[in-house]
Write an enzyme that holds these catalytic residues in place. Structure first.
Site, short mmCIF file in Angstrom:
data_model
loop_
_atom_site.label_atom_id
_atom_site.label_comp_id
_atom_site.label_asym_id
_atom_site.label_seq_id
_atom_site.Cartn_x
_atom_site.Cartn_y
_atom_site.Cartn_z
N TYR A 67 6.78 19.63 2.70
CA TYR A 67 8.33 19.57 2.63
C TYR A 67 9.08 20.78 2.62
O TYR A 67 10.01 21.06 3.11
CB TYR A 67 8.55 18.80 1.21
CG TYR A 67 10.08 18.46 1.07
CD1 TYR A 67 10.78 17.62 1.79
CD2 TYR A 67 10.89 18.95 -0.04
CE1 TYR A 67 12.20 17.35 1.77
CE2 TYR A 67 12.06 18.91 -0.23
CZ TYR A 67 12.85 18.03 0.52
OH TYR A 67 14.36 17.60 0.37
N LYS A 109 12.10 22.40 5.03
CA LYS A 109 13.22 22.75 4.62
C LYS A 109 13.30 24.19 4.94
O LYS A 109 14.60 24.64 5.02
CB LYS A 109 13.40 22.38 3.12
CG LYS A 109 13.11 21.04 2.70
CD LYS A 109 14.68 20.25 2.98
CE LYS A 109 14.76 19.59 4.20
NZ LYS A 109 15.83 18.73 4.63
N SER A 114 19.21 21.64 4.07
CA SER A 114 17.99 22.14 3.77
C SER A 114 17.70 21.84 2.41
O SER A 114 18.20 20.86 1.56
CB SER A 114 18.05 23.52 3.86
OG SER A 114 16.55 24.24 3.43
#
Length: 317
Positions: free
Chosen positions: A179, A183, A152
């Site tokens: 993004y 994650k 992550s």
């Protein structure tokens, strides 16, 4: 166990260990953290199966990893294509040999607005859904005591997942929000996978490697990178008094993946978010820094993401 910290490298983590007989899948070994992860594991005797998008580019990877005392086998995998994910998983299932570890390392970052071949937002589709389908399809190969490590990022703090609009069909696209969603999804996947498989002796953890100068920033100019670091530092100092953000070396950044996969206590890391070779606590600030946001480890959020992910990939696991 030795004391590890932000400066720990992969070789520090694996010092004195013999991984002969261990079979480990690492996605995205063509460079950066994946290449270093594969190198370190092979150097300590593991049989690593590394994924690359194009096998024609495999020779530099093999040369960088080396052969002894372990080994490296490469397979083709494009996480932005479910057909490629299924083909890779099918080939490993047909081979039949069990896996001791899966390290879901490959990722894209800060991509322009776009879609995978299956119509998913690029970062969510690649970073989360591709690994979701791959790891679940490979679950029958995970022997008792196996571990799944999902990379992550502290950037999960940028955004929770949006299960109502995962592909930005109604929300204006934002590079860093996208993004961050992907994650956060990586952490939630580890949380729910661990819940489902821990009674079978298989544990999962998410890790933040720390920033490093890798190909992950290929979609960013140097000025973009400088501006992001300056923003992180200004907010972090104002909110938490944290020290300035500093890039890790690649061996340092790959160390937490190896630690969670090989060295850490399974009960300690199972279902948790790890960084700097330790389990992270909860964090309440949005800035990059130590800790994990509560929404990223929330079990109900993790279950909901699992259900949505099954719907999106068209498979039940």
């Amino acid at each position: 166990m030795p004391a590890f910290d932000v400066t720990t490298t992969t070789d520090d983590v694996l010092a004195g260990l013999d991984l002969s007989g261990k079979r480990i899948l690492v996605t995205g070994v063509s460079g950066g953290l994946g290449l270093e992860t594969a190198r370190a594991l092979v150097a300590h005797g593991a049989n690593v199966i590394g994924t690359v998008r194009d096998l024609a580019n495999g020779d530099p990877v093999r040369d960088a990893v080396g052969k002894a005392p372990g080994s490296l086998d490469l397979i083709a995998l494009d996480l932005a294509s479910l057909a490629s994910v299924r083909a890779a998983a099918d080939s490993l299932i047909a081979d039949g040999r069990p896996l001791d570890v899966v390290i879901a390392n490959a990722a894209v970052m800060a991509t322009p607005s776009g879609k995978t071949v299956d119509g998913f937002e690029t970062q969510f589709g690649t970073n989360h859904l591709g690994h979701f389908a791959l790891v679940n399809r490979l679950a029958p190969l995970l022997r008792e005591g196996a571990r799944v490590v999902i990379l992550s990022s502290a950037a999960h703090r940028f955004s929770d997942v949006d299960l109502d609009d995962p592909n930005f069909e109604t929300t204006p696209y934002d590079t860093w929000s996208a993004y961050g969603r992907s994650k956060t999804a990586n952490v939630l996947f580890a949380v729910e996978f661990d819940r489902r498989y821990k009674d079978k002796g298989v544990r999962a953890a998410a890790v933040h490697p720390g920033g490093a100068d890798t190909g992950l920033k290929r979609h960013m100019s140097q000025s973009d990178m400088d501006a992001m670091v300056a923003r992180i530092n200004s907010i972090a100092k104002a909110q938490t008094g944290a020290p300035a953000f500093k890039l890790k070396t690649i061996p340092q950044a790959a160390s937490t993946s190896v630690w969670a996969a090989i060295v850490a206590d399974a009960d300690e890391v199972g279902g948790r978010f790890c960084q700097d070779c330790a389990v992270a606590g909860l964090a309440h600030a949005e800035v990059i820094g130590p800790g994990v946001r509560e929404y990223a480890v929330d079990p109900d959020n993790a279950k909901a993401l699992w259900t949505k992910s099954e719907e999106l990939v068209g498979e039940r696991f």
